[in-house]
Design a protein around this motif. Structure first.
Motif, PDB file in Angstrom:
ATOM      1  N   GLU A  36       0.836  -1.199   0.000  1.00 15.69           N
ATOM      2  CA  GLU A  36       0.000   0.000   0.000  1.00 15.69           C
ATOM      3  C   GLU A  36       0.875   1.254   0.000  1.00 15.69           C
ATOM      4  OE1 GLU A  36      -3.959   1.674   2.288  1.00 15.69           O
ATOM      5  OE2 GLU A  36      -2.828   0.029   3.171  1.00 15.69           O
ATOM      6  N   ASN A  37       0.509   2.227  -0.838  1.00 16.88           N
ATOM      7  CA  ASN A  37       1.192   3.514  -1.011  1.00 16.88           C
ATOM      8  C   ASN A  37       2.525   3.423  -1.753  1.00 16.88           C
ATOM      9  OD1 ASN A  37      -0.868   4.999   0.283  1.00 16.88           O
ATOM     10  ND2 ASN A  37      -0.031   4.395   2.267  1.00 16.88           N
ATOM     11  N   LEU A  38       2.910   2.257  -2.193  1.00 13.12           N
ATOM     12  CA  LEU A  38       4.124   2.111  -2.996  1.00 13.12           C
ATOM     13  C   LEU A  38       3.744   2.122  -4.468  1.00 13.12           C
ATOM     14  CD1 LEU A  38       5.971  -0.733  -1.050  1.00 13.12           C
ATOM     15  CD2 LEU A  38       6.341   1.748  -0.889  1.00 13.12           C
ATOM     16  N   PHE A  39       4.620   2.671  -5.310  1.00  4.71           N
ATOM     17  CA  PHE A  39       4.357   2.657  -6.742  1.00  4.71           C
ATOM     18  C   PHE A  39       4.610   1.267  -7.296  1.00  4.71           C
ATOM     19  CE2 PHE A  39       4.576   7.191  -6.223  1.00  4.71           C
ATOM     20  CZ  PHE A  39       3.585   7.620  -7.102  1.00  4.71           C
ATOM     21  N   GLU A 120      12.727   6.879 -17.279  1.00  5.56           N
ATOM     22  CA  GLU A 120      13.691   6.038 -16.547  1.00  5.56           C
ATOM     23  C   GLU A 120      14.365   6.834 -15.440  1.00  5.56           C
ATOM     24  OE1 GLU A 120      16.174   2.587 -18.462  1.00  5.56           O
ATOM     25  OE2 GLU A 120      15.652   4.035 -20.034  1.00  5.56           O
ATOM     26  N   GLN A 121      14.680   8.083 -15.699  1.00  6.85           N
ATOM     27  CA  GLN A 121      15.357   8.922 -14.703  1.00  6.85           C
ATOM     28  C   GLN A 121      14.439   9.250 -13.525  1.00  6.85           C
ATOM     29  OE1 GLN A 121      15.355   9.693 -18.123  1.00  6.85           O
ATOM     30  NE2 GLN A 121      17.312   8.651 -18.343  1.00  6.85           N
ATOM     31  N   ASP A 122      13.137   9.370 -13.777  1.00  5.92           N
ATOM     32  CA  ASP A 122      12.175   9.701 -12.720  1.00  5.92           C
ATOM     33  C   ASP A 122      12.028   8.591 -11.684  1.00  5.92           C
ATOM     34  OD1 ASP A 122      11.522  12.094 -14.062  1.00  5.92           O
ATOM     35  OD2 ASP A 122       9.809  11.181 -15.085  1.00  5.92           O
ATOM     36  N   ILE A 123      12.400   7.388 -12.049  1.00  2.08           N
ATOM     37  CA  ILE A 123      12.185   6.231 -11.183  1.00  2.08           C
ATOM     38  C   ILE A 123      13.045   6.298  -9.919  1.00  2.08           C
ATOM     39  CG2 ILE A 123      12.482   3.723 -11.037  1.00  2.08           C
ATOM     40  CD1 ILE A 123      11.759   3.712 -14.072  1.00  2.08           C
ATOM     41  N   VAL A 124      14.235   6.859 -10.062  1.00  2.47           N
ATOM     42  CA  VAL A 124      15.165   6.926  -8.936  1.00  2.47           C
ATOM     43  C   VAL A 124      14.516   7.659  -7.772  1.00  2.47           C
ATOM     44  CG1 VAL A 124      17.414   7.776  -8.161  1.00  2.47           C
ATOM     45  CG2 VAL A 124      17.139   6.889 -10.484  1.00  2.47           C
ATOM     46  N   GLY A 125      14.501   7.017  -6.619  1.00  3.58           N
ATOM     47  CA  GLY A 125      13.967   7.638  -5.420  1.00  3.58           C
ATOM     48  C   GLY A 125      12.478   7.449  -5.192  1.00  3.58           C
ATOM     49  N   LEU A 132      10.512  -3.954  -8.387  1.00  2.00           N
ATOM     50  CA  LEU A 132       9.989  -3.183  -9.512  1.00  2.00           C
ATOM     51  C   LEU A 132      11.091  -2.493 -10.310  1.00  2.00           C
ATOM     52  CD1 LEU A 132       7.589  -2.226 -11.157  1.00  2.00           C
ATOM     53  CD2 LEU A 132       7.368  -0.290  -9.574  1.00  2.00           C
ATOM     54  N   ALA A 133      12.128  -2.004  -9.665  1.00  2.00           N
ATOM     55  CA  ALA A 133      13.201  -1.308 -10.389  1.00  2.00           C
ATOM     56  C   ALA A 133      13.810  -2.211 -11.454  1.00  2.00           C
ATOM     57  CB  ALA A 133      14.273  -0.814  -9.423  1.00  2.00           C
TER      58      ALA A 133
END
Length: 149
Positions: A36-39, A120-125, A132-133
């Motif tokens: 829950e609350n995780l992408f 792809e760059q937005d995924i960091v953090g 998922l990464a």
């Protein structure tokens, strides 16, 4: 949600989909446990008589109101969670797919609290579900390969 998702007697089979549109992938923060609350990628349980691909596309439509065309199977993801006593609380095997957006603007709902199209760059953090990464890395590779055809 099926009663067998919590403390199952066997692994639950599910399917998810990384949908690409203009070089970005669709992610949704989960509205329910686990994660829950995780992408994560839109997805859910495979129904009896349904293929993995059919389940991925149905869940995409049900969760975020988007239609897509599959470009390939990425990989299986295994999610196993134990409770404080060490019992298996969740055991889900998810067949992750990649797809291209066809129609529909994503909508939030009970299963998708927040929706983002990310590079792809937005995924960091980003707070993401376990594994998922690595799936997204493979999905972006598959998407680039398909776009080059």
């Amino acid at each position: 949600m099926s009663e067998t998702r919590f403390y199952p007697t066997r692994p639950v089979l599910a399917a998810s989909v990384a949908v690409f549109r203009d070089g970005r992938v669709l992610l949704a923060s989960r509205g329910k446990p686990p994660g829950e609350n995780l992408f994560s990628l839109p997805g859910g349980q495979v129904e009896t008589g349904e293929t993995l691909a059919e389940a991925a596309l149905r869940e995409l439509q049900e969760e975020v109101r988007v239609k897509a065309k599959l470009i390939g199977l990425i990989a299986p993801v295994e999610f196993i969670e134990r409770d404080a006593e060490g019992r298996i609380k969740h055991h889900v095997v998810i067949a992750a797919h990649a797809a291209r957006w066809v129609s529909g603007e994503p909508q939030t709902g009970p299963e998708a609290r927040e929706i983002r199209w990310v590079t792809e760059q937005d995924i960091v953090g980003l707070p993401m579900t376990p594994g998922l990464a690595a799936i997204l890395e493979q999905a972006f590779r598959l998407e680039r390969r398909d776009a080059a055809r």
